[in-house]
Design an enzyme around this catalytic site. Structure first.
Site, mmCIF file in Angstrom:
data_model
loop_
_atom_site.group_PDB
_atom_site.id
_atom_site.type_symbol
_atom_site.label_atom_id
_atom_site.label_comp_id
_atom_site.label_asym_id
_atom_site.label_seq_id
_atom_site.Cartn_x
_atom_site.Cartn_y
_atom_site.Cartn_z
ATOM 1 C CG HIS A 126 -5.595 -1.534 9.262
ATOM 2 N ND1 HIS A 126 -5.103 -0.760 10.276
ATOM 3 C CD2 HIS A 126 -6.237 -0.692 8.419
ATOM 4 C CE1 HIS A 126 -5.453 0.487 10.070
ATOM 5 N NE2 HIS A 126 -6.140 0.568 8.942
ATOM 6 N N GLY A 127 -2.067 -2.566 10.122
ATOM 7 C CA GLY A 127 -1.230 -2.576 11.324
ATOM 8 C C GLY A 127 -0.150 -3.647 11.338
ATOM 9 N NE ARG A 158 -7.508 11.521 5.128
ATOM 10 C CZ ARG A 158 -7.932 10.928 6.251
ATOM 11 N NH1 ARG A 158 -7.157 10.076 6.874
ATOM 12 N NH2 ARG A 158 -9.115 11.191 6.745
ATOM 13 C CG HIS A 159 -3.659 9.077 1.070
ATOM 14 N ND1 HIS A 159 -4.515 8.347 0.295
ATOM 15 C CD2 HIS A 159 -3.842 8.651 2.347
ATOM 16 C CE1 HIS A 159 -5.167 7.495 1.058
ATOM 17 N NE2 HIS A 159 -4.805 7.662 2.314
ATOM 18 C CG HIS A 177 -8.341 4.163 0.742
ATOM 19 N ND1 HIS A 177 -8.562 4.054 2.086
ATOM 20 C CD2 HIS A 177 -9.552 4.493 0.206
ATOM 21 C CE1 HIS A 177 -9.833 4.303 2.355
ATOM 22 N NE2 HIS A 177 -10.451 4.586 1.234
ATOM 23 C CD GLU A 194 -6.983 -6.044 3.275
ATOM 24 O OE1 GLU A 194 -6.984 -5.952 2.030
ATOM 25 O OE2 GLU A 194 -6.446 -5.209 4.021
ATOM 26 C CG ASN A 217 -1.830 1.152 1.312
ATOM 27 O OD1 ASN A 217 -1.415 2.280 1.074
ATOM 28 N ND2 ASN A 217 -3.070 0.914 1.657
ATOM 29 N N GLY A 253 1.149 -1.384 4.348
ATOM 30 C CA GLY A 253 1.523 -0.058 3.874
ATOM 31 C C GLY A 253 2.487 0.692 4.760
ATOM 32 C CG HIS A 254 2.519 3.501 8.798
ATOM 33 N ND1 HIS A 254 3.441 3.259 9.788
ATOM 34 C CD2 HIS A 254 2.364 4.837 8.762
ATOM 35 C CE1 HIS A 254 3.802 4.401 10.327
ATOM 36 N NE2 HIS A 254 3.172 5.366 9.723
ATOM 37 C CD GLU A 256 -7.086 -0.194 1.081
ATOM 38 O OE1 GLU A 256 -7.342 0.859 1.679
ATOM 39 O OE2 GLU A 256 -6.188 -0.949 1.414
ATOM 40 C CB THR A 304 -5.485 4.656 9.079
ATOM 41 O OG1 THR A 304 -5.445 3.582 8.146
ATOM 42 C CG2 THR A 304 -5.491 4.088 10.495
ATOM 43 C CB THR A 305 -9.444 1.868 6.996
ATOM 44 O OG1 THR A 305 -8.938 2.413 5.787
ATOM 45 C CG2 THR A 305 -10.819 1.291 6.765
ATOM 46 C CG ASP A 319 -3.131 4.670 0.483
ATOM 47 O OD1 ASP A 319 -3.180 4.509 -0.749
ATOM 48 O OD2 ASP A 319 -3.975 4.204 1.266
ATOM 49 C CG HIS A 320 1.013 6.518 4.570
ATOM 50 N ND1 HIS A 320 -0.033 7.416 4.657
ATOM 51 C CD2 HIS A 320 0.688 5.488 5.379
ATOM 52 C CE1 HIS A 320 -0.933 6.956 5.491
ATOM 53 N NE2 HIS A 320 -0.535 5.784 5.930
ATOM 54 N NE ARG A 365 6.479 22.247 1.229
ATOM 55 C CZ ARG A 365 7.794 22.469 1.357
ATOM 56 N NH1 ARG A 365 8.534 21.678 2.104
ATOM 57 N NH2 ARG A 365 8.358 23.483 0.749
ATOM 58 N NE ARG A 411 -9.479 8.847 3.665
ATOM 59 C CZ ARG A 411 -9.867 8.171 4.745
ATOM 60 N NH1 ARG A 411 -9.270 7.046 5.072
ATOM 61 N NH2 ARG A 411 -10.842 8.610 5.498
#
Ligand code: PXP
Length: 250
Positions: A203-204, A49-50, A43, A153, A7, A225-226, A70, A102-103, A9-10, A18, A45
């Site tokens: 997730h996580g 936002r990303h 994702h 998932e 993922n 992802g993160h 997503e 986050t979700t 997204d970040h 920026r 959204r």
């Protein structure tokens, strides 16, 4: 072989901080695939936002493996139209709440059932596999199956939080909670497989906790992802993905 969906997204989160053009998630996706990612997850959204529409268009043209989009179902249906137009290999339907970081939590499959069923059918008829992001409980899994989802998932976030609390506090209560959440995931993954759906997890999940899941839960795909983007800042995307892929398939 366990599949890894990265993922990204970040990567877009840093760009949007920026409101500029770098770093480009499309470039990050190329490096993630070179590092061994089987798929790229983004994702789109409602609040953008990303990930932006432009990213999904370019990724749909450039990702060599699976593009997993997503998305939540919105009243205006703009994101669903994007998915129908771009035909990613997979869509993962998730809940969305504007205030969340986050979700949070899985889909509620008791609400908006007709809308969900219709979206699932439209996407599948259009050649996209549909996965539902759900809590790891038997009742919800059976509802996902009744809705015709090809995959679910399992939300691993509650377990991941419990894992961290147990590590940080070392308290027996936290350890018990962590073990209960892991057992919940193990049973859920069995039920998903018994229903004949593909079992994914996400997730996580981090470099530190992932090995506690492997071998215990029967999942064929992890969406992470993160932790990967965080490590990529230090060692580069290709290396970060390679390390996670190695952990998944040890
Ligand atoms: N799966 C789903 C459905 C998600 O919403 C997210 C977060 O965007 C992930 C997986 C990845 O979670 P994490 O960034 O914690 O690895």
């Amino acid at each position: 072989m366990i599949r890894l969906g990265v993922n990204i997204d970040h990567v877009a989160t840093v760009r949007q901080a920026r409101q500029t053009v770098e770093p480009d998630p499309v470039q990050a996706a190329v490096l993630a695939e070179l590092g061994g990612a089987d798929g790229i997850t983004v994702h789109l959204r409602g609040d953008r936002r990303h990930i932006q529409y432009r990213d999904v268009v370019l990724l749909s043209q450039t990702v060599a493996g699976t593009l997993n989009l997503e998305m939540a179902l919105h009243e205006d249906d703009e994101v669903l139209e994007t998915a129908l137009d771009l035909r990613p290999q997979q869509v993962c339907l998730v809940p969305e709440n504007r205030e969340e970081l986050t979700t949070e939590g899985g889909l509620n499959l008791d609400r908006n059932v007709d809308e969900l069923r219709s979206a699932i059918t439209q996407l599948q008829d259009n050649g996209t596999q549909v996965s539902l992001f759900i809590e790891p409980d038997t009742d919800t899994i059976r509802k996902a199956h009744d809705l015709g989802a090809q995959a679910v998932e399992l939300h691993t976030g509650t377990w991941a939080n419990a894992w961290l609390a147990a590590k940080q506090t070392g308290m027996q209560e936290s350890i018990n909670e962590r073990d209960q959440q892991l057992e919940r995931l193990r049973i859920a993954s069995e039920v998903v497989n018994e229903c004949g759906m593909l079992c994914h997890a996400g997730h996580g999940i981090t470099y530190h906790n992932v090995s506690d899941l492997i071998g215990l839960i029967q999942a064929c795909e992890y969406n992470i992802g993160h932790t990967i983007v965080a490590r990529a800042l230090l060692v580069g995307m290709q290396q970060a993905v390679h390390e996670m892929k190695t952990l998944l398939n040890q």
